[in-house]
Design an enzyme around this catalytic site. Structure first.
Site, short mmCIF file in Angstrom:
data_model
loop_
_atom_site.label_atom_id
_atom_site.label_comp_id
_atom_site.label_asym_id
_atom_site.label_seq_id
_atom_site.Cartn_x
_atom_site.Cartn_y
_atom_site.Cartn_z
N GLY A 48 57.31 12.33 -23.79
CA GLY A 48 56.85 13.71 -23.77
C GLY A 48 56.69 14.28 -22.38
N ILE A 138 49.40 -0.07 -23.67
CA ILE A 138 49.74 -1.38 -23.10
C ILE A 138 50.46 -1.20 -21.77
CG2 ILE A 138 50.97 -3.54 -23.46
CD1 ILE A 138 48.59 -3.07 -25.35
N LYS A 149 46.95 -3.04 -7.52
CA LYS A 149 47.04 -4.30 -6.76
C LYS A 149 47.87 -4.11 -5.50
CE LYS A 149 48.30 -9.16 -7.10
NZ LYS A 149 48.60 -10.30 -8.00
N ARG A 226 19.87 12.40 -5.05
CA ARG A 226 19.30 12.29 -3.70
C ARG A 226 18.59 10.96 -3.52
NH1 ARG A 226 15.43 15.90 -1.65
NH2 ARG A 226 14.63 16.30 -3.73
N HIS A 286 5.95 11.68 -16.69
CA HIS A 286 6.17 10.27 -16.35
C HIS A 286 6.48 9.43 -17.57
CE1 HIS A 286 5.17 11.29 -12.32
NE2 HIS A 286 3.90 11.53 -12.58
N GLU A 338 9.09 21.36 -14.48
CA GLU A 338 10.28 20.80 -13.84
C GLU A 338 11.55 21.09 -14.65
OE1 GLU A 338 10.97 19.17 -11.11
OE2 GLU A 338 9.11 18.35 -10.30
N PHE A 483 -0.63 -3.66 -34.14
CA PHE A 483 -1.90 -3.94 -34.82
C PHE A 483 -3.08 -4.00 -33.86
CE2 PHE A 483 -0.09 -8.41 -34.48
CZ PHE A 483 -0.99 -8.89 -33.53
N ASP A 488 -12.57 -3.89 -31.63
CA ASP A 488 -13.06 -3.04 -30.53
C ASP A 488 -12.26 -1.76 -30.36
OD1 ASP A 488 -10.82 -4.38 -29.62
OD2 ASP A 488 -11.71 -5.06 -27.74
#
Length: 534
Positions: A48, A138, A149, A226, A286, A338, A483, A488
């Site tokens: 093509g 291929i 190379k 940067r 963050h 931001e 879990f 506490d």
């Protein structure tokens, strides 16, 4: 391993005399070919590409005329021939190679422009297995690797940008430099590596092998940054072949370039806001959400999310799951932000943001599907971790009530909302939520009790900022993404004002935690699913 031959040094400058071009995407072909011919370069081509050049009345030789063999096997075999690869691999200043060229009547090829069969596009378009295999190139990769190379003599281009560089060099000096050829070769090896990676990854997926013995990841650089997380670190942003909507596929409408941390935070925000079916806003700072809310519309969702933690929201990332309108935009620009990201943005909203030139405005077109599979990666020293994406979604039907008190319908709704948010908070995570918004978030602590305390503090501070006499956590649901090993953490949640607890369960200390919940009059449910995020 083969020893390096004792070749004489190659000349820095090469005057190109022949070029081989074979393209699937023929954008820029005619103009480039005309420039090469004008520079006295003979053109070789096939299929093509050759037909397109002939149609434009550009002189071109068929590779079959060079090899003496026609294309065969439906075009599978056409360039895999010594007269092609000898022309590419010959080290021109090595006497033995020069003699071989002479003996076999091989004319060297100095420029190669090949873009490979469109395998990735075929797969992305949903092509069949057979179509994908037929689009595995291929001859193209073989010629590219041969040319790369032998970069001391051959300029190899795998895209139009490379060809443009070669044409610019020829226009300026009539030659290509060794430095340019080395640069092109490096890009060529990267392209064939990425191509092979795409093929191997796809083939493994066809076999249902998500974790093959060899795993490759290829990326195309979007941006050199940067710096990285900190100014002393270098960084760049790459996109992979994954089609998942997000920051890598978003269109930036305005603002400074995204920083490394901007990208990470924006990704976290998009993934969380996509979890909600109603208008929602997520504010991330963050990598952790500091405010999440739903509302009747975007502006109410944004206001409610901001009220959760206006201190942390300063300089944060705002993600929305609906088309961004002018009223919401006007509210957002009242504080320093931001990044703002949404699937769509109307023109009036764009005009509002234009006054804030540094604010980065991104449009994703659509949102990622929280239930869609895929893989996520993390680097470690000497390797990488690969796991499936966390697609867990808990519904009311999944909940197991383990306390004497049954949760109310409102508490169930709050618990599900809180657990959804907790899935996107760094472990250990505690989230208080009420009426479709977060009341307090505790993230990334070494123990769950401290996360509960931090979330309690955030809820109290938010209430004070709103002029309320009681904490936002009063009457809230508390979600723990793993879990409670001991009572506490649960007791801290109760002290914060939570009345319902949602957690995975599964600890050897579950009964002690259940007893503590009963003693405090709490309703508690187990999900059976842990959603750690480290």
């Amino acid at each position: 391993m083969p020893a390096a031959p004792d070749f004489p040094p190659a000349a820095d400058l090469v005057t190109p005399k022949r070029a081989l071009i074979s393209l699937s995407d023929k954008t820029g072909l005619i103009e480039a070919a005309q420039a090469l011919v004008a520079a006295g370069v003979e053109l070789l081509s096939t299929g093509g590409t050759k037909a397109a050049l002939q149609k434009a009345n550009i002189a071109v030789k068929d590779v079959a005329d060079i090899t003496g063999f026609p294309e065969m096997m439906d075009g599978r075999v056409k360039t895999l021939h010594p007269k092609v690869h000898g022309a590419l691999l010959a080290y021109r200043d090595a006497p033995e190679h020069a003699q071989a060229l002479k003996d076999h009547d091989i004319a060297p090829i100095d420029i190669v422009w090949i873009d490979l069969y469109p395998f990735e596009k075929t797969v992305a378009a949903g092509g069949t297995f057979e179509a994908a295999i037929e689009n595995v190139d291929i001859g193209g990769p073989a010629m590219i690797r041969s040319s790369a190379k032998n970069h001391p003599y051959v300029s190899v281009c795998v895209d139009k940008a490379g060809m443009d560089e070669v044409l610019a060099a020829i226009a300026e000096t009539g030659t290509t430099s060794l430095g340019l050829r080395k640069s092109l070769a490096a890009r060529a090896f990267a392209r064939t590596a990425a191509y092979d990676s795409a093929v191997s990854t796809w083939f493994a997926s066809q076999l249902g092998d998500n974790y093959p013995v060899r795993k490759t990841i290829a990326g195309e650089r979007l941006q050199t940054m940067r710096y990285g997380e900190n100014p002393h670190q270098s960084a760049a942003f790459y996109k992979t072949g994954e089609s998942r909507p997000g920051v890598a596929t978003a269109k930036q409408l305005q603002g400074k370039e995204l920083s490394y941390n901007n990208v990470a935070d924006t990704d976290a925000a998009i993934e969380l806001v996509a979890e909600f079916d109603t208008p929602a806003c997520v504010i991330v700072k963050h990598a952790n959400p500091c405010g999440v809310a739903t509302g009747d519309d975007l502006i109410s969702a944004y206001k409610r999310a901001l009220e959760c933690d206006p201190v942390s929201a300063f300089g944060g990332i705002v993600a929305l799951n609906r088309k961004l309108d002018k009223a919401t935009a006007e509210k957002i620009v009242e504080i320093f932000t931001e990044v703002v990201v949404a699937p769509e943005v109307d023109e009036d909203a764009v005009a509002v943001f234009a006054a804030k030139k540094n604010l980065r405005l991104l449009v994703t077109g659509t949102l990622p599907d929280p239930l869609a599979g895929g893989q996520v990666f993390r680097s470690v020293a000497g390797g990488m971790l690969v796991q499936s994406r966390d697609t867990a979604r808990i519904t009311a039907a999944d909940l197991k009530v383990v306390t004497k008190r049954q949760p109310t319908a409102a508490e169930i709704e709050d618990m599900l909302f809180a657990f959804t948010v907790a899935k996107h908070v760094k472990s250990n995570a505690i989230v208080y939520a009420k009426e479709g918004r977060t009341a307090g978030i505790g993230a990334g602590q070494m123990n769950r009790r401290d996360s509960a305390r931090i979330a309690r503090l955030r809820a109290q501070e938010a209430a004070e900022g709103l002029g309320l006499t009681e904490s936002l956590a009063t009457g809230s649901a508390c979600a723990s993404e793993a879990f409670f090993p001991f009572p506490d953490g649960l007791l801290e949640a109760a002290a914060a004002g939570a009345t319902a607890i949602i957690q995975p369960g599964g600890s050897i200390g579950d009964q002690a935690v259940i007893d503590a919940a009963d003693a405090a009059g709490l309703a508690m449910v187990f999900t059976g699913v842990r959603v750690f995020r480290h």
